[in-house]
Motif scaffolding. Structure first.
Motif: not given
Length: 327
Positions: A153-157
């Protein structure tokens, strides 16, 4: 004569099937179970297939014989990646299938796992992926993948993309053949929540030093492998094994200012963990208590930035590696 039906990719919606009680691994979630239809922006679909092995050729000829070809359905691991808008449901459904934390706060520790991953054994962490209108047949309109676990899982902003909205990119795998059938959710729970946004961050700290972030990214990964095959009818696996630890890595891209000098000891490397804290005023907090910087360097742009790669650790066998609070 050629078939006249065809598929529009834009007609396909993606649902994740889960249930509060255990469902035997390898069994599809039922139409009446919980089906969360997510805000999927990009996806891929898998079809039942088999890789082809080719045995060595016979000396004296220069062609490959049919007898040399061997399909290997016993080795198949089907993989799909869903790119979703960063809502609480997208994050928590991924966390459930990745490290068995389907409710906020989702905390990963060295003791985390998705339990016994054995065919026919009950699991609350395995999910069913339903690609509505994904079937190639005009009647069997659904493409269904059962016994799925998440491996990353990758979270990015990023201030420069998607209006600053958070993006969740999750990869799911299964050793069970995808099927096309008429499965449809009795009740579709549509994800209508607003994504988290980098412009809403009230806290952007590294070792209690304030950052001005242009972007950030966090990756949680683990390796899974299938275990053999039960029979030569469906080639279902005996289950899965996790072959290595969870790894949490990421990157912070921040304005280059006094904070960078204040972090000099950590950037030079002292083999000591420091905390990363990202949070909105309410409803979203990412806490990494123990991260080590991995060769941080300046980055050229319209103004100078500092690229800060990192890896998260646990301070002890029971300590938190990463905690995600989201609502």
């Amino acid at each position: 004569m050629a078939e006249t039906n065809f598929q529009s990719r834009s007609d396909i919606s993606v649902g994740i099937g889960s249930k509060g009680s255990a469902v035997n691994l390898g069994t599809s979630h039922a139409a009446g179970d919980t089906w969360n239809f997510l805000q999927v922006m990009d996806f891929n679909i898998q079809h039942a297939g088999a890789t082809l092995d080719v045995a060595p050729g016979k000396s004296g000829i220069y062609g490959q014989l049919e007898s040399q070809g061997h399909h290997r359905p016993d080795t198949m691991m089907y993989e799909v990646t869903l790119t979703m808008r960063g809502t609480p449901t997208a994050v928590l459904k991924s966390c459930l299938a990745l490290f068995s934390e389907g409710a906020s706060a989702a905390a990963l520790t060295p003791a985390s796992s998705t339990g016994t991953m054995k065919h026919g054994t009950g699991s609350t962490d395995a999910v069913t992926l339903l690609f509505k209108n994904g079937g190639s047949d005009a009647s069997n309109i659904s493409s269904v993948m059962v016994g799925c676990f998440c491996t990353s899982m990758t979270l990015r902003e990023d201030v420069g993309t998607n209006g600053g909205e958070m993006v969740v990119e999750s990869t799911f795998v299964t050793g069970y053949r995808p099927v096309e059938n008429t499965l449809a959710a009795s009740d579709e729970t549509k994800d209508t929540a607003s994504p988290k946004n980098i412009f809403s961050l009230a806290t952007q700290n590294l070792n209690s030093q304030p950052l001005v972030l242009n972007s950030w990214e966090i990756n949680i990964t683990r390796p899974l492998a299938r275990v053999g095959y039960i029979d030569t009818t469906d080639y279902n696996p005996y289950g899965y094994v996790q072959t290595g630890p969870y790894e949490v890595t990421g990157n912070l891209l921040t304005k280059r200012d006094d904070t960078i000098e204040d972090l000099a000891t950590n950037l030079k490397g002292n083999s000591a963990g420091i905390a990363i804290d990202l949070a909105e005023s309410s409803g979203f907090t990412i806490s990494i208590p123990d991260a080590m910087i991995d060769n941080s360097q300046p980055e050229n742009g319209e103004y100078m930035l500092q690229n800060i790669p990192f890896r998260a650790f646990a301070a002890s066998e029971t300590a938190t590696i990463i905690s995600i609070t989201i609502a």
